[in-house]
Every structure is written in structure tokens, then in C-alpha cells.
Write a protein that holds these residues in place. Structure first.
Motif, PDB file in Angstrom:
ATOM      1  N   GLU A   1       0.816  -1.217   0.000  1.00 34.02           N
ATOM      2  CA  GLU A   1       0.000   0.000   0.000  1.00 34.02           C
ATOM      3  C   GLU A   1       0.850   1.266   0.000  1.00 34.02           C
ATOM      4  OE1 GLU A   1      -3.505   2.155   2.689  1.00 34.02           O
ATOM      5  OE2 GLU A   1      -2.861   0.097   3.131  1.00 34.02           O
ATOM      6  N   VAL A   2       1.987   1.242   0.676  1.00 33.03           N
ATOM      7  CA  VAL A   2       2.848   2.418   0.748  1.00 33.03           C
ATOM      8  C   VAL A   2       3.388   2.801  -0.626  1.00 33.03           C
ATOM      9  CG1 VAL A   2       4.970   1.119   1.221  1.00 33.03           C
ATOM     10  CG2 VAL A   2       4.730   3.468   2.061  1.00 33.03           C
ATOM     11  N   ASP A   3       3.507   1.820  -1.510  1.00 30.07           N
ATOM     12  CA  ASP A   3       3.969   2.098  -2.864  1.00 30.07           C
ATOM     13  C   ASP A   3       2.963   2.956  -3.621  1.00 30.07           C
ATOM     14  OD1 ASP A   3       5.919   0.396  -2.031  1.00 30.07           O
ATOM     15  OD2 ASP A   3       5.465  -1.207  -3.442  1.00 30.07           O
TER      16      ASP A   3
ATOM     17  N   LYS B   1       1.105   7.954  -6.178  1.00 27.08           N
ATOM     18  CA  LYS B   1       0.074   8.986  -6.269  1.00 27.08           C
ATOM     19  C   LYS B   1       0.670  10.366  -6.020  1.00 27.08           C
ATOM     20  CE  LYS B   1      -4.413  10.351  -4.351  1.00 27.08           C
ATOM     21  NZ  LYS B   1      -5.485  10.017  -3.371  1.00 27.08           N
ATOM     22  N   PHE B   2       1.533  10.440  -5.041  1.00 24.08           N
ATOM     23  CA  PHE B   2       2.161  11.723  -4.711  1.00 24.08           C
ATOM     24  C   PHE B   2       3.063  12.190  -5.855  1.00 24.08           C
ATOM     25  CE2 PHE B   2       5.061  14.729  -2.890  1.00 24.08           C
ATOM     26  CZ  PHE B   2       4.355  15.363  -1.870  1.00 24.08           C
ATOM     27  N   VAL B   3       3.877  11.275  -6.352  1.00 21.77           N
ATOM     28  CA  VAL B   3       4.828  11.617  -7.415  1.00 21.77           C
ATOM     29  C   VAL B   3       4.105  12.048  -8.684  1.00 21.77           C
ATOM     30  CG1 VAL B   3       6.584  10.671  -8.958  1.00 21.77           C
ATOM     31  CG2 VAL B   3       6.673  10.169  -6.513  1.00 21.77           C
ATOM     32  N   LEU B   4       3.097  11.275  -9.092  1.00 26.79           N
ATOM     33  CA  LEU B   4       2.381  11.588 -10.327  1.00 26.79           C
ATOM     34  C   LEU B   4       1.537  12.855 -10.200  1.00 26.79           C
ATOM     35  CD1 LEU B   4       1.288   8.016 -11.486  1.00 26.79           C
ATOM     36  CD2 LEU B   4       3.194   9.413 -12.329  1.00 26.79           C
ATOM     37  N   GLY B   5       1.211  13.235  -9.001  1.00 24.98           N
ATOM     38  CA  GLY B   5       0.418  14.454  -8.796  1.00 24.98           C
ATOM     39  C   GLY B   5       1.250  15.717  -8.733  1.00 24.98           C
TER      40      GLY B   5
ATOM     41  N   THR C   1       9.853   2.018   4.253  1.00 26.60           N
ATOM     42  CA  THR C   1      10.117   0.662   3.743  1.00 26.60           C
ATOM     43  C   THR C   1      11.363   0.031   4.340  1.00 26.60           C
ATOM     44  OG1 THR C   1      11.307   1.629   1.863  1.00 26.60           O
ATOM     45  CG2 THR C   1       8.950   1.137   1.562  1.00 26.60           C
ATOM     46  N   MET C   2      12.270   0.826   4.858  1.00 30.75           N
ATOM     47  CA  MET C   2      13.519   0.359   5.485  1.00 30.75           C
ATOM     48  C   MET C   2      14.246  -0.694   4.647  1.00 30.75           C
ATOM     49  SD  MET C   2      12.540   0.236   9.549  1.00 30.75           S
ATOM     50  CE  MET C   2      11.280  -1.041   9.353  1.00 30.75           C
ATOM     51  N   PRO C   3      14.808  -0.315   3.528  1.00 32.96           N
ATOM     52  CA  PRO C   3      15.505  -1.271   2.648  1.00 32.96           C
ATOM     53  C   PRO C   3      16.596  -2.066   3.351  1.00 32.96           C
ATOM     54  CG  PRO C   3      15.220   0.847   1.549  1.00 32.96           C
ATOM     55  CD  PRO C   3      14.827   1.049   2.979  1.00 32.96           C
ATOM     56  N   TRP C   4      17.283  -1.446   4.294  1.00 35.19           N
ATOM     57  CA  TRP C   4      18.352  -2.144   5.009  1.00 35.19           C
ATOM     58  C   TRP C   4      17.819  -3.328   5.816  1.00 35.19           C
ATOM     59  CZ3 TRP C   4      16.685   2.818   5.596  1.00 35.19           C
ATOM     60  CH2 TRP C   4      15.934   3.119   6.742  1.00 35.19           C
TER      61      TRP C   4
ATOM     62  N   THR D   1      11.690  -4.025  -5.722  1.00 37.97           N
ATOM     63  CA  THR D   1      10.594  -3.124  -6.081  1.00 37.97           C
ATOM     64  C   THR D   1      10.750  -1.768  -5.408  1.00 37.97           C
ATOM     65  OG1 THR D   1       9.044  -4.951  -6.457  1.00 37.97           O
ATOM     66  CG2 THR D   1       8.101  -2.788  -5.965  1.00 37.97           C
ATOM     67  N   VAL D   2      11.155  -1.800  -4.139  1.00 37.20           N
ATOM     68  CA  VAL D   2      11.350  -0.544  -3.393  1.00 37.20           C
ATOM     69  C   VAL D   2      12.403   0.327  -4.077  1.00 37.20           C
ATOM     70  CG1 VAL D   2      12.279   0.432  -1.247  1.00 37.20           C
ATOM     71  CG2 VAL D   2      10.582  -1.417  -1.160  1.00 37.20           C
TER      72      VAL D   2
END
Length: 377
Positions: free
Chosen positions: A112-114, A119-123, A158-161, A175-176
Motif C-alpha cells: 500500500e505504501v507504494d 500517487k504523490f509523485v504523479l500528482g 520501507t527500510m531497505p536495510w 521493487t522498493v
């Protein structure tokens, strides 16, 4: 004058003219005598072209005057450019190299966070367009940097580490990182008009091509399996305000000497006019040649203005070479200061063909080297 040019060419006149506010010095009005004038060339030397573009555009509100100080420049450089943008790009590339050898794959393992990020980026483009329609350039840049701040928040979410520690979450990590690269590239495309060099450097490091505005409503155009650079460069290095202010003090000292030089040049020009009328013949009464000493003061002036050191022995001509070209006017003042003798100096034509008359003999600049021939030391 340009509206009358349009009329002369029988071209339509503008229906709207944007008059921007003032950009004010933080400690009052700028003054050459105070040595607090902020020149664009000095800003670029210390911060770079795109950093100056960012500050001037971002710090000038639509309806109010903007404020510029060296300290504020450093603060914005560190907080917005180095931390928000530079650190984001560097972290994303570094993690891609560390976890996947620089290869960026979109495995489609979404959460869901993706969707919130997308949405934020495209807006963002619509927000930027709306601000630019109202000529609110500073607000438009704020929207772009809000995109980069949202990407930094996405990293915290997302904390990739942490994902990298669990082999079962490898595809989720891919994906992140893909979402981060794609978001950064959309932000870079929006940044192009304001900071073109920075936008190009970001694309180069992410191994991407310019997209064009028409593609900014689509998320996922970055080719899956693409590889980012193995050696990310720092877009904007953090600056130490103390070190910057030390350089600023050197600039201010140089400005004060220049202001004194211009004032002296104006006075010398008046004396020169009198001499031409025969009302002042004091120079004619002087003997040719003077005994002078290359001392600490003369070397201090030479260093402040030209970055040079004077060297001469008794009986030799005095020569010095400049690292920087002399400023407009005032050459006679510098010569007089460096000779340190009671020599009458007249100011002649302005730079780049500057001439000075010392006891009836003319001296002039030659490129970046000034030679005082026939002056006895």
C-alpha cells in the motif's frame, strides 16, 4: 525597450508582464564601500551555478522581497540540496549497488505504501504547472522538492536495510529500489527547467534518458533490469559555514580595496583634466624615476587584488603578473599604492585598455600582465 522592438516588427505585445520583487542583502543595502556586495560570479565560484539558481528562484517569494545572505546560502545548500536531494540520490544508487550490483528490477511485489508514493509523485506535475501559471516560481520549486522529501520518507517507511537481511524479501527490496529510481527521475525531469545541470547529472548516474513532460503522468517507464552507475558522485557537498565565511571575508576585503581604487581613479581623472588644460603641471616638475621599496604594504595590495607577489631589485624595472584580471578602472591607484612613493598618477582609459601616466610616462595593461617599464627601483 523590448515592447517597442515588437511593435517595430509588427509582432503582438505581451498581455501580461511579471515584475519580480527585490532581492535584499540581509544586513542592509549593498554598498561597495562597505564591501558587502554579493556578485553572481562570487556566488557561482563558491556554490556552483545550479545551487545559485536554486537559491535565487526558491528564496524570492511571489509577493514579497527575498533575502540573501552568505549564511542563508550555506544553510539552504546543506538542508535542501545536500540533504534532501543529494543524499537521496546517493543513498538510492549506493543501495542498488550494494544489494543488487547496481541492477534495478521491478518485480511487482507492491504494498500500500507504494501506491501512496506513486500517487504523490504523479500528482506533482499538476501542482508545479498550477504554480507556474500564477508565476509563483518559488512555490513551484517547493513542490518539486516536496517530491524528493516524500522519497526520503518512503525510504524510512520501507527500510531497505531491514529488507536486505531477509532473503525472502529480496523481490520486495528490488521493487522498493525501483520505485525510488523512478520517482527520482520524474523529479529530475520536473527540475530540468530550474536546475538543468543537476537534472542531467541525476539522469547520467541512473543511466536514464530525458523523458519529456508528456510522459510524467506515467509511473514505471524506467527499464527494468537497467544498471545504475557504479561510482555515484556527490551532487552537492555539505559546506562548513566557517570555511565559507573565511572566503567571504577575502571577497569583502577585495571589494573594499576596489571601492577605494575607483574613488581614487575618479579623483585622478579630475586631476588629469586639469593637467590637460594647463591648470595643473605638478607632474612636470617631478624628476623622472623615483626610489621605491617593495615592502609589505605593496605586496599586500598586490596579493589582495591580483594574487601576485612583487619582486624587484634596485635598478630593475618593476613587474608583476596578475592571476585575475584587474577590475574596471582604478589601475593607477594600485600602481601608486605598490610604488609607495610620492608619485603623481593619472587615470586614463578604462579596462580592458587601461593606461596610467606616471611623471609623464605611460604604462598600460597587457593581457593579464601589467608591466611598469622605466620605473626605477
Amino acid at each position: 525597450y523590448w515592447p517597442i522592438f515588437l511593435m517595430a516588427l509588427d509582432l503582438p505585445l505581451p498581455k501580461q508582464v511579471f515584475g519580480h520583487p527585490w532581492l535584499l542583502q540581509g544586513d542592509g543595502k549593498m554598498s561597495k564601500s562597505k564591501g558587502n556586495v554579493i556578485y553572481a560570479d562570487d556566488l557561482v565560484d563558491l556554490f556552483g551555478v545550479d545551487a545559485v539558481r536554486f537559491f535565487v528562484l526558491h528564496e524570492m517569494p511571489f509577493e514579497n522581497d527575498g533575502v540573501i545572505t552568505w549564511e542563508l546560502l550555506v544553510e539552504r545548500m546543506n538542508s535542501e540540496l545536500a540533504n534532501t536531494l543529494g543524499n537521496l540520490v546517493n543513498r538510492t544508487i549506493s543501495m542498488s549497488n550494494k544489494y543488487f550490483g547496481g541492477v534495478v528490477n521491478n518485480t511487482g511485489v507492491a504494498e500500500e505504501v507504494d501506491e501512496e508514493l506513486k500517487k504523490f509523485v504523479l500528482g506533482t506535475m499538476a501542482k508545479v504547472d498550477a504554480k507556474m501559471e500564477e508565476l509563483r516560481v518559488a512555490d513551484a520549486m517547493t513542490e518539486i522538492f516536496n517530491l524528493f522529501k516524500r522519497c526520503n520518507k518512503y525510504i524510512d517507511e520501507t527500510m531497505p536495510w531491514a529488507l536486505a537481511k531477509d532473503e525472502a524479501k529480496k523481490e520486495r527490496l528490488e521493487t522498493v529500489l525501483y520505485n525510488l529510481v523512478e520517482s527520482i527521475l520524474i523529479g529530475a525531469e520536473l527540475l530540468e527547467s530550474f536546475m538543468p545541470e543537476t537534472a542531467e547529472r541525476i539522469r547520467k548516474q541512473l543511466n536514464a534518458q530525458p523523458r519529456g513532460k508528456e510522459s510524467l503522468n506515467t509511473f514505471g517507464l524506467y527499464p527494468s533490469g537497467n544498471k545504475v552507475t557504479e561510482a555515484p558522485e556527490i551532487l552537492f557537498a555539505r559546506l562548513d559555514v566557517k570555511e565559507v565565511m573565511e572566503k567571504v571575508e577575502e571577497i569583502r576585503a577585495k571589494q573594499k580595496v576596489m571601492a577605494e581604487a575607483e574613488a581614487a581613479a575618479d579623483g585622478s581623472s579630475a586631476d588629469n583634466a586639469e593637467a590637460a588644460d594647463g591648470t595643473n603641471d605638478s607632474s612636470a616638475s617631478k624628476e623622472a624615476g623615483v626610489d621605491v621599496e617593495v615592502n609589505e604594504l605593496s605586496n599586500a595590495v598586490a596579493s589582495a587584488i591580483f594574487g601576485a607577489t612583487l619582486e624587484a631589485e634596485e635598478g630593475q624595472d618593476l613587474h608583476f603578473s596578475a592571476e585575475d584580471k584587474p577590475p574596471y578602472g582604478g589601475l593607477a591607484f594600485y600602481i601608486k599604492k605598490m610604488l609607495e612613493g610620492n608619485v603623481k598618477v593619472y587615470q586614463g582609459i578604462y579596462y580592458p585598455k587601461v593606461k596610467a601616466t606616471i611623471q609623464g610616462e605611460e604604462y598600460s595593461t597587457k593581457g593579464e600582465s601589467i608591466t611598469l617599464a622605466n620605473s626605477k627601483i
